[in-house]
Design a protein around this motif. Sequence first.
Motif, PDB file in Angstrom:
ATOM      1  N   ALA A 153      14.679 -26.690 -23.460  1.00 59.99           N
ATOM      2  CA  ALA A 153      15.364 -25.618 -22.804  1.00 59.99           C
ATOM      3  C   ALA A 153      16.711 -25.346 -23.416  1.00 59.99           C
ATOM      4  O   ALA A 153      17.180 -24.311 -23.803  1.00 59.99           O
ATOM      5  N   PRO A 154      17.775 -26.182 -23.290  1.00 56.97           N
ATOM      6  CA  PRO A 154      19.011 -26.174 -23.927  1.00 56.97           C
ATOM      7  C   PRO A 154      19.165 -25.848 -25.243  1.00 56.97           C
ATOM      8  O   PRO A 154      19.869 -24.962 -25.765  1.00 56.97           O
ATOM      9  N   VAL A 155      18.199 -26.351 -26.324  1.00 54.98           N
ATOM     10  CA  VAL A 155      18.149 -25.962 -27.443  1.00 54.98           C
ATOM     11  C   VAL A 155      17.768 -24.324 -27.909  1.00 54.98           C
ATOM     12  O   VAL A 155      18.358 -23.796 -28.405  1.00 54.98           O
ATOM     13  N   LEU A 156      16.900 -23.934 -27.078  1.00 55.07           N
ATOM     14  CA  LEU A 156      16.408 -22.657 -27.158  1.00 55.07           C
ATOM     15  C   LEU A 156      17.586 -21.736 -26.711  1.00 55.07           C
ATOM     16  O   LEU A 156      17.877 -20.770 -27.252  1.00 55.07           O
ATOM     17  N   ALA A 157      18.293 -22.100 -25.482  1.00 50.78           N
ATOM     18  CA  ALA A 157      19.218 -21.228 -25.022  1.00 50.78           C
ATOM     19  C   ALA A 157      20.435 -21.319 -26.231  1.00 50.78           C
ATOM     20  O   ALA A 157      21.142 -20.115 -26.304  1.00 50.78           O
ATOM     21  N   VAL A 158      20.830 -22.432 -27.003  1.00 52.66           N
ATOM     22  CA  VAL A 158      21.864 -22.604 -28.025  1.00 52.66           C
ATOM     23  C   VAL A 158      21.457 -21.625 -29.135  1.00 52.66           C
ATOM     24  O   VAL A 158      22.144 -20.981 -30.017  1.00 52.66           O
ATOM     25  N   VAL A 159      20.018 -21.742 -29.390  1.00 53.29           N
ATOM     26  CA  VAL A 159      19.480 -20.994 -30.723  1.00 53.29           C
ATOM     27  C   VAL A 159      19.546 -19.318 -30.266  1.00 53.29           C
ATOM     28  O   VAL A 159      20.078 -18.596 -31.224  1.00 53.29           O
TER      29      VAL A 159
ATOM     30  N   ALA B 175      32.837 -26.077 -15.438  1.00 54.17           N
ATOM     31  CA  ALA B 175      32.749 -24.706 -14.986  1.00 54.17           C
ATOM     32  C   ALA B 175      31.224 -24.234 -15.504  1.00 54.17           C
ATOM     33  O   ALA B 175      30.637 -24.521 -16.321  1.00 54.17           O
ATOM     34  N   GLY B 176      31.205 -23.018 -14.573  1.00 55.32           N
ATOM     35  CA  GLY B 176      29.604 -22.356 -15.043  1.00 55.32           C
ATOM     36  C   GLY B 176      29.822 -21.178 -15.969  1.00 55.32           C
ATOM     37  O   GLY B 176      30.973 -20.992 -16.564  1.00 55.32           O
ATOM     38  N   PRO B 177      28.765 -20.701 -16.551  1.00 48.13           N
ATOM     39  CA  PRO B 177      28.790 -19.910 -17.651  1.00 48.13           C
ATOM     40  C   PRO B 177      29.464 -18.720 -17.534  1.00 48.13           C
ATOM     41  O   PRO B 177      30.109 -18.261 -18.243  1.00 48.13           O
TER      42      PRO B 177
ATOM     43  N   VAL C  30      29.208  -7.222 -25.787  1.00 49.70           N
ATOM     44  CA  VAL C  30      27.894  -7.389 -25.134  1.00 49.70           C
ATOM     45  C   VAL C  30      27.354  -8.707 -25.903  1.00 49.70           C
ATOM     46  O   VAL C  30      26.802  -9.434 -25.215  1.00 49.70           O
ATOM     47  N   LEU C  31      27.285  -8.621 -27.017  1.00 49.97           N
ATOM     48  CA  LEU C  31      26.573  -9.766 -27.725  1.00 49.97           C
ATOM     49  C   LEU C  31      27.315 -11.280 -27.576  1.00 49.97           C
ATOM     50  O   LEU C  31      26.774 -12.225 -27.288  1.00 49.97           O
ATOM     51  N   ALA C  32      28.791 -10.967 -27.837  1.00 53.26           N
ATOM     52  CA  ALA C  32      29.640 -12.048 -27.469  1.00 53.26           C
ATOM     53  C   ALA C  32      29.340 -12.585 -26.026  1.00 53.26           C
ATOM     54  O   ALA C  32      29.227 -13.859 -25.886  1.00 53.26           O
ATOM     55  N   THR C  33      29.466 -11.618 -25.181  1.00 52.56           N
ATOM     56  CA  THR C  33      29.025 -12.207 -23.495  1.00 52.56           C
ATOM     57  C   THR C  33      27.976 -12.854 -23.389  1.00 52.56           C
ATOM     58  O   THR C  33      27.761 -13.732 -22.755  1.00 52.56           O
TER      59      THR C  33
ATOM     60  N   LEU D 117      27.299 -16.871 -22.237  1.00 56.41           N
ATOM     61  CA  LEU D 117      26.545 -17.332 -21.562  1.00 56.41           C
ATOM     62  C   LEU D 117      25.368 -18.453 -21.891  1.00 56.41           C
ATOM     63  O   LEU D 117      25.263 -19.495 -21.076  1.00 56.41           O
ATOM     64  N   PHE D 118      24.737 -18.022 -22.839  1.00 56.58           N
ATOM     65  CA  PHE D 118      23.751 -19.010 -23.359  1.00 56.58           C
ATOM     66  C   PHE D 118      24.193 -20.226 -23.907  1.00 56.58           C
ATOM     67  O   PHE D 118      23.694 -21.612 -23.526  1.00 56.58           O
ATOM     68  N   LEU D 119      25.234 -20.368 -24.435  1.00 61.65           N
ATOM     69  CA  LEU D 119      25.971 -21.486 -25.228  1.00 61.65           C
ATOM     70  C   LEU D 119      26.376 -22.301 -24.045  1.00 61.65           C
ATOM     71  O   LEU D 119      26.352 -23.492 -23.946  1.00 61.65           O
ATOM     72  N   SER D 120      27.007 -21.689 -22.955  1.00 61.50           N
ATOM     73  CA  SER D 120      27.651 -22.288 -21.942  1.00 61.50           C
ATOM     74  C   SER D 120      26.695 -22.912 -21.209  1.00 61.50           C
ATOM     75  O   SER D 120      26.561 -24.464 -20.698  1.00 61.50           O
ATOM     76  N   TRP D 121      25.562 -22.463 -20.833  1.00 62.45           N
ATOM     77  CA  TRP D 121      24.404 -23.189 -20.048  1.00 62.45           C
ATOM     78  C   TRP D 121      23.862 -24.226 -21.030  1.00 62.45           C
ATOM     79  O   TRP D 121      23.693 -25.235 -20.369  1.00 62.45           O
TER      80      TRP D 121
END
Length: 299
Positions: free
Chosen positions: A16-22, A188-190, A229-232, A236-240
């Motif tokens: 799950a975190p790997v896919l979020a970072v991808v 901190a949270g994402p 939009v893309l950076a935000t 969020l994905f990377l922080s999570w």
Amino acid sequence: MRAAFTPNPPALPVLAPVLAVVAGIAAFSVMDAAMKAASLVLGVGTALLLRNLFGTLLTIPLWLAKGRPTPTRKVALFHFQRSCVTSVMAALFFYGLVRIPMAEGMAISFFAPIIALYFAALLLGETIRPRAIFAALLGLVGMVVIGADRFGAGQYGAEAVKGTAAIVLSAVFYALNLVMQRKQALLAGPVEIALFQNLNVTVLFALFAPFYWTMPDAASLAWTLLGAVLATIALLFLSWGYARAEAQVLVPVEYTGFLWATLMGWMVFGERPGLGIVAGAALIVTGCWIGTRPAQNNT
């Protein structure tokens, strides 16, 4: 009193975190193309100021919906410190990216995870292993191969030299950013991270705006809004993801950015990477894999 942010328990599957970072790296890579297009018209400073201003406006509703999480003074200071590193890193990276192809810039930036090993030793007290030294040398060879490919094609003018140097220096700040990212994700949270990073970077670039400001047109505004939009989304994905898996598990995922950068460079700017760029990128990636492999196996 503000409760400490607690990530999901370690039992969460690593996938799950790997896919979020991808997903985060993909969003950041497409954002690079949007920001390169904006920077070619507006200049790097104006493009980054607008992107982070739009990013702040986009994340405020998310922050309000999350109950307005407010950092402690110590955490707020760390948010600001990472924002300073991010500001320098981004300015150098896009300064370089408007002067060389996207795939080449991304390949050179892959040297960052190797440098991150040395920052981990400096800041976290980790021992530098012989593997890390070999990895660094292999990464340097990769960068030489990339430079030789361009030089051999007669394309290494003064602007390309400045662009390459800027991205190499940006990679140093990106390495420090990688080390800080893991710590910040545990504090901190994402949504909080995305808001305060966008806000802090906006303030930092606004301070120097009188020296570089360029009035945007509709097209460049659209590019910067897309970049925001893309950076935000990427933040969020990377922080999570970084809150739920160790950095050394996730750092190799950064290499997927080369595929996206190559695709975006070809689709948006008509850039075609030569074999030397691909070979140099392969050497750098191999060096990073060798340098981080022991920690991955332990994980």
